[in-house]
Design a protein around this motif. Structure first.
Motif, short mmCIF file in Angstrom:
data_model
loop_
_atom_site.label_atom_id
_atom_site.label_comp_id
_atom_site.label_asym_id
_atom_site.label_seq_id
_atom_site.Cartn_x
_atom_site.Cartn_y
_atom_site.Cartn_z
N THR A 141 0.83 -1.21 0.00
CA THR A 141 0.00 0.00 0.00
C THR A 141 0.86 1.26 0.00
O THR A 141 0.58 2.22 -0.72
N LEU A 142 1.93 1.25 0.80
CA LEU A 142 2.82 2.42 0.84
C LEU A 142 3.51 2.63 -0.50
O LEU A 142 3.52 3.75 -1.03
N ALA A 143 4.07 1.56 -1.06
CA ALA A 143 4.81 1.68 -2.33
C ALA A 143 3.88 2.12 -3.45
O ALA A 143 4.15 3.11 -4.15
N GLY A 144 2.75 1.40 -3.61
CA GLY A 144 1.79 1.76 -4.67
C GLY A 144 1.15 3.10 -4.40
O GLY A 144 0.95 3.91 -5.31
N GLY A 145 0.86 3.37 -3.13
CA GLY A 145 0.21 4.62 -2.74
C GLY A 145 1.06 5.83 -3.07
O GLY A 145 0.56 6.85 -3.55
N LEU A 146 2.38 5.71 -2.82
CA LEU A 146 3.29 6.82 -3.14
C LEU A 146 3.25 7.13 -4.63
O LEU A 146 3.20 8.29 -5.03
N LEU A 147 3.26 6.08 -5.46
CA LEU A 147 3.20 6.29 -6.91
C LEU A 147 1.89 6.97 -7.32
O LEU A 147 1.86 7.80 -8.21
N ILE A 148 0.79 6.59 -6.63
CA ILE A 148 -0.52 7.15 -6.99
C ILE A 148 -0.61 8.63 -6.61
O ILE A 148 -1.07 9.46 -7.40
N MET B 43 -0.92 1.96 -11.94
CA MET B 43 0.49 2.28 -11.77
C MET B 43 1.01 2.93 -13.05
O MET B 43 0.51 2.64 -14.13
N PRO B 44 2.01 3.83 -12.92
CA PRO B 44 2.51 4.50 -14.12
C PRO B 44 3.24 3.53 -15.07
O PRO B 44 4.28 3.00 -14.70
N ASN B 45 2.67 3.27 -16.22
CA ASN B 45 3.33 2.44 -17.24
C ASN B 45 2.67 2.67 -18.59
O ASN B 45 1.78 3.50 -18.72
N GLY B 46 3.11 1.93 -19.59
CA GLY B 46 2.70 2.18 -20.97
C GLY B 46 1.23 1.99 -21.29
O GLY B 46 0.77 2.38 -22.36
N PHE B 47 0.46 1.37 -20.37
CA PHE B 47 -0.96 1.19 -20.63
C PHE B 47 -1.75 2.46 -20.35
O PHE B 47 -2.94 2.54 -20.66
N ILE B 77 -13.07 18.09 -18.12
CA ILE B 77 -11.93 17.28 -18.55
C ILE B 77 -10.70 18.14 -18.31
O ILE B 77 -10.56 19.22 -18.91
N ARG B 78 -9.85 17.70 -17.37
CA ARG B 78 -8.71 18.52 -16.95
C ARG B 78 -7.41 18.01 -17.55
O ARG B 78 -7.23 16.82 -17.77
N GLU B 79 -6.48 18.97 -17.76
CA GLU B 79 -5.13 18.61 -18.21
C GLU B 79 -4.42 17.78 -17.14
O GLU B 79 -4.72 17.91 -15.95
N ALA B 80 -3.47 16.96 -17.56
CA ALA B 80 -2.72 16.13 -16.62
C ALA B 80 -1.69 16.98 -15.89
O ALA B 80 -1.14 17.93 -16.44
N LEU B 81 -1.46 16.63 -14.60
CA LEU B 81 -0.39 17.28 -13.83
C LEU B 81 0.95 16.74 -14.32
O LEU B 81 1.01 15.64 -14.89
N PRO B 82 2.04 17.49 -14.08
CA PRO B 82 3.36 16.97 -14.49
C PRO B 82 3.63 15.61 -13.83
O PRO B 82 3.44 15.45 -12.62
N GLY B 83 4.03 14.63 -14.65
CA GLY B 83 4.34 13.30 -14.11
C GLY B 83 3.15 12.39 -13.91
O GLY B 83 3.30 11.22 -13.55
N GLU B 84 1.93 12.92 -14.12
CA GLU B 84 0.74 12.09 -13.92
C GLU B 84 0.53 11.13 -15.10
O GLU B 84 0.81 11.47 -16.25
N HIS B 85 0.06 9.94 -14.81
CA HIS B 85 -0.33 9.00 -15.85
C HIS B 85 -1.84 8.86 -15.82
O HIS B 85 -2.42 8.70 -14.74
N VAL B 86 -2.48 8.94 -16.98
CA VAL B 86 -3.93 9.00 -17.02
C VAL B 86 -4.51 7.87 -17.88
O VAL B 86 -3.99 7.59 -18.97
N THR B 88 -6.95 6.67 -20.48
CA THR B 88 -7.67 7.42 -21.50
C THR B 88 -8.28 6.45 -22.51
O THR B 88 -7.83 5.32 -22.67
N TYR B 89 -9.35 6.93 -23.15
CA TYR B 89 -10.15 6.09 -24.04
C TYR B 89 -9.29 5.39 -25.09
O TYR B 89 -9.42 4.19 -25.31
N ASP B 90 -8.38 6.17 -25.72
CA ASP B 90 -7.55 5.62 -26.80
C ASP B 90 -6.73 4.42 -26.33
O ASP B 90 -6.62 3.41 -27.02
N LYS B 91 -6.13 4.57 -25.14
CA LYS B 91 -5.27 3.50 -24.61
C LYS B 91 -6.09 2.25 -24.28
O LYS B 91 -5.65 1.12 -24.53
N VAL B 92 -7.28 2.47 -23.71
CA VAL B 92 -8.15 1.34 -23.37
C VAL B 92 -8.58 0.62 -24.65
O VAL B 92 -8.55 -0.62 -24.74
N LEU B 93 -8.94 1.42 -25.67
CA LEU B 93 -9.39 0.86 -26.94
C LEU B 93 -8.27 0.04 -27.59
O LEU B 93 -8.49 -1.08 -28.07
N GLU B 94 -7.07 0.61 -27.55
CA GLU B 94 -5.90 -0.05 -28.12
C GLU B 94 -5.67 -1.41 -27.46
O GLU B 94 -5.43 -2.42 -28.13
#
Lengths: 159, 162
Positions: A141-148, B43-47, B77-86, B88-94
């Protein structure tokens, strides 16, 4: 019925007996105050805490699952989906997302603990296993939570 | 009387052990499927779209339909913050374009529904004393499973078709 060893059954009965004795006088005088004193007299053991947390996280996750599946019907329309996603990019929902991860992690690790105990039936190890469950779910939770929460609550305060 | 013996008797629906067995099987499966699902969607990744990709997508939206332009103007519909992963419809569709991901998502859906609602039936059974009311609770849980399974499968199978 699952096989329950005679030994663990007696341990269980002894625990119940102790709880009843410790809560003694309150049973004769029911009120909200005596109810509270009865609840607080219960000695929460690892097994009981595990059972309670497993049930509470399970119920929360079912509640979430229903909202999640109904919400995802917005995938039928691109604009509706982006609106739906933006709603959940609110900072409060990001904290809720961390709590969701916590509930999932605890429920999953505790489920594995129950599985291990059913296979090996090592009831004397259950407390250690429960602490392992708490430790593992906290780490995840801490590791994933920090990333979120990073882009929302940490990055803005970095120089 | 083979039905009175062995596995058939232990795992009959009347004893509640069938629900237990199904929850256990789906529970082990969910360790993998929910783990994967949370990894790719939270989690932040290519999906997911990176902040730069997402803000680029939003700029494209404004030209597509007045609906999008309106939502962006109102901040829905808001712009993404720096470093945020979102997400989005296109990625889900893909992702859902491939039959394998469709299968994975539908399996996740069915496992989660069975595990959750059979667990719910079990919890309700703990607090409902009346035998026929308990039966109603079990039927209610199965109705929810069927309803939400239909909703979810339609979502996964029809995404991007209109």
């Amino acid at each position: 019925m699952l096989p329950v060893s005679r030994f663990s059954y007696h341990i269980y009965r002894l625990g119940m007996q102790e709880n009843i004795e410790r809560s003694g006088p309150s049973r004769d005088n029911p009120s909200f105050r005596t109810f509270l004193s009865m609840i607080s007299s219960y000695r929460i053991r690892a097994g009981m805490a595990a059972w309670l947390l497993h049930r509470l996280t399970g119920l929360s996750l079912v509640f979430y699952l229903v909202i999640h599946i109904m919400g995802l019907r917005s995938l039928g329309d691109p604009a509706a989906f982006e609106l739906y996603i933006t709603t959940f990019r609110n900072p409060l929902f990001k904290i809720a997302e961390v709590m969701l991860l916590g509930a999932i992690a605890f429920h999953a690790f505790n489920g594995v603990r129950i599985l291990i105990q059913d296979i090996f039936f090592r009831s004397e190890r259950q407390r250690i296993l429960f602490y392992a469950v708490l430790a593992l779910s906290s780490i995840v939770t801490l590791a994933g939570g920090l990333l979120i929460i990073f882009p929302y609550f940490i990055a803005p305060f970095l120089p | 009387m083979s039905s009175e013996h062995g596995l058939q008797r232990i795992y009959s629906s009347r004893s509640g052990q069938l629900g237990w067995l199904m929850r256990r099987i789906t529970g082990v499966g969910l360790l993998f499927f929910v783990g994967l699902h949370f990894w790719i969607q939270h989690m932040p990744n290519g999906f997911l779209a990176t902040a730069e990709e997402y803000n680029e997508i939003i700029k494209g939206f404004e030209k597509i339909t007045p609906e999008f332009a309106d939502a962006i103007a109102k901040g829905k519909i808001r712009e993404a913050l720096p470093g945020e992963h979102v997400i989005t419809y296109d990625k889900v569709l893909e992702r859902l374009h491939t039959p394998l991901w469709k299968t994975v998502d539908i399996t996740l859906l069915l496992f989660a529904l069975l595990h959750g609602m059979l667990g719910m039936a079990n919890v309700l059974g703990d607090y409902i004393q009346n035998a026929s009311l308990r039966k109603v609770a079990v039927i209610f849980c199965w109705a929810v499973i069927l309803f939400l399974a239909t909703q979810g499968i339609v979502t996964v199978m029809t995404v991007g078709t209109n």
